[in-house]
Design a protein around this motif. Structure first.
Motif, PDB file in Angstrom:
ATOM      1  N   LYS A  97     -35.693   8.862 -46.738  1.00 11.36           N
ATOM      2  CA  LYS A  97     -34.283   8.466 -46.690  1.00 11.36           C
ATOM      3  C   LYS A  97     -33.537   8.955 -45.446  1.00 11.36           C
ATOM      4  N   ASP A  98     -34.130   9.858 -44.700  1.00  8.44           N
ATOM      5  CA  ASP A  98     -33.531  10.328 -43.442  1.00  8.44           C
ATOM      6  C   ASP A  98     -34.605  10.195 -42.370  1.00  8.44           C
ATOM      7  N   PRO A  99     -34.914   8.939 -41.979  1.00 14.54           N
ATOM      8  CA  PRO A  99     -36.091   8.699 -41.129  1.00 14.54           C
ATOM      9  C   PRO A  99     -36.029   9.452 -39.804  1.00 14.54           C
ATOM     10  N   GLN A 100     -37.149  10.050 -39.450  1.00 17.35           N
ATOM     11  CA  GLN A 100     -37.237  10.772 -38.183  1.00 17.35           C
ATOM     12  C   GLN A 100     -38.716  10.919 -37.831  1.00 17.35           C
ATOM     13  N   PRO A 101     -39.089  10.601 -36.601  1.00 18.21           N
ATOM     14  CA  PRO A 101     -40.491  10.790 -36.208  1.00 18.21           C
ATOM     15  C   PRO A 101     -40.859  12.270 -36.275  1.00 18.21           C
ATOM     16  N   ASP A 102     -42.082  12.526 -36.706  1.00 14.75           N
ATOM     17  CA  ASP A 102     -42.557  13.912 -36.794  1.00 14.75           C
ATOM     18  C   ASP A 102     -42.461  14.604 -35.436  1.00 14.75           C
ATOM     19  N   GLY A 103     -42.728  13.827 -34.393  1.00 14.36           N
ATOM     20  CA  GLY A 103     -42.711  14.412 -33.053  1.00 14.36           C
ATOM     21  C   GLY A 103     -41.365  14.992 -32.653  1.00 14.36           C
ATOM     22  N   GLN A 104     -40.292  14.541 -33.299  1.00 14.52           N
ATOM     23  CA  GLN A 104     -38.963  15.098 -32.994  1.00 14.52           C
ATOM     24  C   GLN A 104     -38.686  16.375 -33.784  1.00 14.52           C
ATOM     25  N   ARG A 105     -39.606  16.720 -34.690  1.00 14.80           N
ATOM     26  CA  ARG A 105     -39.353  17.858 -35.578  1.00 14.80           C
ATOM     27  C   ARG A 105     -40.244  19.067 -35.284  1.00 14.80           C
ATOM     28  N   VAL A 106     -41.137  18.894 -34.342  1.00 11.10           N
ATOM     29  CA  VAL A 106     -42.052  19.988 -34.020  1.00 11.10           C
ATOM     30  C   VAL A 106     -42.159  20.141 -32.509  1.00 11.10           C
ATOM     31  N   ASN A 108     -44.962  21.918 -31.419  1.00 14.50           N
ATOM     32  CA  ASN A 108     -46.425  21.868 -31.382  1.00 14.50           C
ATOM     33  C   ASN A 108     -46.823  21.288 -32.737  1.00 14.50           C
ATOM     34  N   PRO A 109     -47.576  20.166 -32.755  1.00 11.18           N
ATOM     35  CA  PRO A 109     -47.864  19.504 -34.033  1.00 11.18           C
ATOM     36  C   PRO A 109     -48.518  20.405 -35.074  1.00 11.18           C
ATOM     37  N   GLN A 110     -49.195  21.470 -34.611  1.00 13.65           N
ATOM     38  CA  GLN A 110     -49.829  22.390 -35.575  1.00 13.65           C
ATOM     39  C   GLN A 110     -48.803  23.185 -36.370  1.00 13.65           C
ATOM     40  N   TRP A 111     -47.630  23.361 -35.811  1.00 14.58           N
ATOM     41  CA  TRP A 111     -46.673  24.290 -36.409  1.00 14.58           C
ATOM     42  C   TRP A 111     -45.372  23.588 -36.777  1.00 14.58           C
ATOM     43  N   LEU A 112     -45.042  23.631 -38.064  1.00 14.65           N
ATOM     44  CA  LEU A 112     -43.736  23.149 -38.515  1.00 14.65           C
ATOM     45  C   LEU A 112     -42.887  24.376 -38.842  1.00 14.65           C
ATOM     46  N   VAL A 113     -41.695  24.410 -38.289  1.00 15.04           N
ATOM     47  CA  VAL A 113     -40.775  25.532 -38.514  1.00 15.04           C
ATOM     48  C   VAL A 113     -39.469  24.950 -39.050  1.00 15.04           C
ATOM     49  N   VAL A 114     -39.126  25.270 -40.289  1.00 20.30           N
ATOM     50  CA  VAL A 114     -37.915  24.693 -40.893  1.00 20.30           C
ATOM     51  C   VAL A 114     -37.144  25.757 -41.664  1.00 20.30           C
ATOM     52  N   ILE A 115     -35.856  25.556 -41.796  1.00 22.93           N
ATOM     53  CA  ILE A 115     -35.043  26.428 -42.646  1.00 22.93           C
ATOM     54  C   ILE A 115     -35.350  26.072 -44.095  1.00 22.93           C
ATOM     55  N   ALA A 116     -35.707  27.094 -44.871  1.00 23.47           N
ATOM     56  CA  ALA A 116     -36.245  26.876 -46.214  1.00 23.47           C
ATOM     57  C   ALA A 116     -35.146  26.742 -47.264  1.00 23.47           C
ATOM     58  N   LEU A 117     -34.145  25.947 -46.957  1.00 25.42           N
ATOM     59  CA  LEU A 117     -33.051  25.749 -47.909  1.00 25.42           C
ATOM     60  C   LEU A 117     -32.875  24.253 -48.131  1.00 25.42           C
ATOM     61  N   CYS A 118     -33.002  23.831 -49.374  1.00 19.76           N
ATOM     62  CA  CYS A 118     -32.832  22.424 -49.717  1.00 19.76           C
ATOM     63  C   CYS A 118     -31.472  21.943 -49.226  1.00 19.76           C
ATOM     64  N   THR A 119     -31.460  20.764 -48.623  1.00 19.67           N
ATOM     65  CA  THR A 119     -30.202  20.262 -48.055  1.00 19.67           C
ATOM     66  C   THR A 119     -29.278  19.681 -49.126  1.00 19.67           C
ATOM     67  N   HIS A 120     -29.688  19.733 -50.397  1.00 21.22           N
ATOM     68  CA  HIS A 120     -28.790  19.322 -51.473  1.00 21.22           C
ATOM     69  C   HIS A 120     -27.822  20.465 -51.786  1.00 21.22           C
ATOM     70  N   MET A 121     -28.331  21.545 -52.397  1.00 18.06           N
ATOM     71  CA  MET A 121     -27.451  22.655 -52.743  1.00 18.06           C
ATOM     72  C   MET A 121     -28.034  24.016 -52.379  1.00 18.06           C
ATOM     73  N   GLY A 122     -29.039  24.007 -51.512  1.00 16.53           N
ATOM     74  CA  GLY A 122     -29.483  25.275 -50.944  1.00 16.53           C
ATOM     75  C   GLY A 122     -30.548  26.042 -51.687  1.00 16.53           C
TER      76      GLY A 122
END
Ligand code: FES
Length: 174
Positions: A97-106, A108-122
């Motif tokens: 529902k929030d389309p985004q290429p994986d390449g814009q989110r990493v 280095n493709p081996q490593w995904l780094v994200v804030i671990a809080l659900c974007t609904h209510m945290g």
């Protein structure tokens, strides 16, 4: 006939008295912490100081397929070492529902780094083989942290970070 019953003046059982004392102390401590929370909270580093705080993470101990959670500025951060299959699958999709290429989110493709809080209510999502499932209201994220279904409105946020070396990232610095 034994002298019985408590006439109000008899000494109490010492073990019981100690127990009651411990409970009273625990309740008093909890109350003191609750009462002092705004004061304690006000002693935390200012937003400016927090904004400068970086977290260094050694990636060498995180095997492919494994995830580590670290803290950055009081927030949990997921660091996922993706397998070749996961990298291929994520590159082949733009998410949901929030389309985004994986390449814009990493970086280095081996490593995904994200804030671990659900974007609904945290809430903090739980890892599974397909990505993450939020335990609060069922939002589903893929292994790129992109929202696939559920009430969360957008993908998991990505903190600023940089690779200091091939095996070390610095979160908070871009
Ligand atoms: S907080 Fe995650 S789905 Fe509501």
């Amino acid at each position: 006939m034994t002298a019985s019953s408590d006439d109000g003046n008899a000494p109490q059982d010492p073990a019981r008295r100690d127990f009651l004392g411990t409970v009273t102390a625990a309740v008093a401590t909890a109350g003191a912490v609750a009462a002092c929370w705004p004061f304690i909270s006000s002693m935390n580093p200012s937003t400016d100081v927090l904004a400068e705080a970086n977290t260094e993470v050694d990636l060498s101990g995180i095997a492919a397929g494994q995830m580590q959670t670290v803290a950055w500025q009081g927030k949990p951060i997921f660091i996922l070492h993706r397998t070749p299959d996961e990298i291929t699958a994520m590159a082949a999709s733009n998410g949901g529902k929030d389309p985004q290429p994986d390449g814009q989110r990493v970086k280095n493709p081996q490593w995904l780094v994200v804030i671990a809080l659900c974007t609904h209510m945290g809430c903090i999502p739980n890892k599974n083989s397909e990505g993450w499932l939020c335990p609060c209201h069922g939002s589903v994220y893929d292994n790129s942290g992109r929202i696939l279904s559920g009430p969360a409105p957008r993908n998991l946020d990505i903190p600023p970070y940089t690779f200091a070396t091939a095996d070390k990232i610095v979160i908070g610095k871009s």
